[in-house]
Design an enzyme around this catalytic site. Structure first.
Site: not given
Length: 269
Positions: A32, A77, A170, A177
């Site tokens: 990550s 979460d 994408y 984003k």
């Protein structure tokens, strides 16, 4: 001019994070981006709070967090009521302040992510915006009073070039984003007077678990390697190094910025 004089004239820049405390949200495994950043923070002396998504992901994240010596390891979460708030409550209890945060989470339902933007469902769009964008607003709001106690701080999130230009496959994450990048600038303007900086990291394509959900991602990485001036893929350690710098006092005048860490891919027409 003597060495002593030269030393006296040098600006006092701190390239370390000793004594600073930060929250890292978004580690899924050792590949990550958030983990690359967390390692860099720790290498510079920071103490970390680390979250994991759910019990399934805990078995991957907890060992990494323990290796980093994180005193706070909690579930988070952002779609579950009060989980994010519980993390900040624990940070307030244990540390009483906060110096930096990293928001490195994004999600869109697979059907909406793999389809055309024009076909994206309302529910899918709202979910993507909530998890990928509005959660950063919530993190920032909860961090604000804790950073005020610290005398300022650094907030960072993670975007991608597909927010600025159309990147094949994408899809809906591009507009989402783009909203996140705009949000960074507004938060930077609002929080700047309190000494809180807000910036967006924009790494090149990386083989992360999150990226694996994007169609034809291997093709995207191959294209980036071919077109970037450096001809190599960005690594999580390279992203981490830049992120760690932004968290230090040496970057106190850097805010509201979109920082590309992509081997120069974004400059190629």
């Amino acid at each position: 001019m003597t060495d002593a004089t030269n030393t006296a004239l040098r600006p006092s820049l701190s390239f370390d994070l000793a004594g600073k405390r930060g929250l890292v949200v978004g580690i899924a495994n050792a590949s990550s981006i958030a983990y690359g950043c967390a390692k860099a923070y720790r290498d510079l002396g920071a103490e970390l709070a680390v979250t994991y998504l759910n019990p399934k992901s805990e078995r991957f994240v907890r060992p990494l967090a323990e290796e980093l010596g994180a005193p706070i390891i909690m579930p988070c979460d952002v779609t579950t009521e009060n989980e994010l708030e519980a993390v900040y409550a624990e940070i307030d209890r244990v540390w009483g302040k906060l110096d930096f945060i990293l928001h490195a989470i994004a999600f869109a339902p697979m059907r909406d992510l793999h389809g055309r933007v024009i076909d994206c469902s309302r529910e899918g769009f709202m979910t993507a915006m909530d998890v990928s964008c509005h959660s950063f607003v919530r993190m920032a709001k909860l961090a604000e009073p804790l950073m005020e106690k610290a005398g300022g701080g650094s907030m960072q999130t993670v975007s991608y070039f597909g927010a600025e230009k159309v990147v094949e496959h994408y899809n809906i994450m591009g507009p989402v984003k783009a909203a996140l990048e705009s949000l960074t600038r507004y938060l930077a303007a609002e929080l700047g007077p309190k000494g809180i900086r807000v910036n967006t990291l924009s790494p090149g394509p990386l083989a992360t678990r999150a990226a694996s959900g994007i169609d034809h991602f291997d093709d995207l990485m191959a294209k980036a390697t071919e077109r970037a001036p450096t001809h190599h893929l960005t690594t999580i350690d390279e992203v981490g190094a830049y992120s760690a710098f932004l968290a230090t006092d040496a970057a106190k005048s850097v805010t509201g910025q979109l920082v590309y860490i992509d081997g120069g891919y974004n400059i190629i027409g």
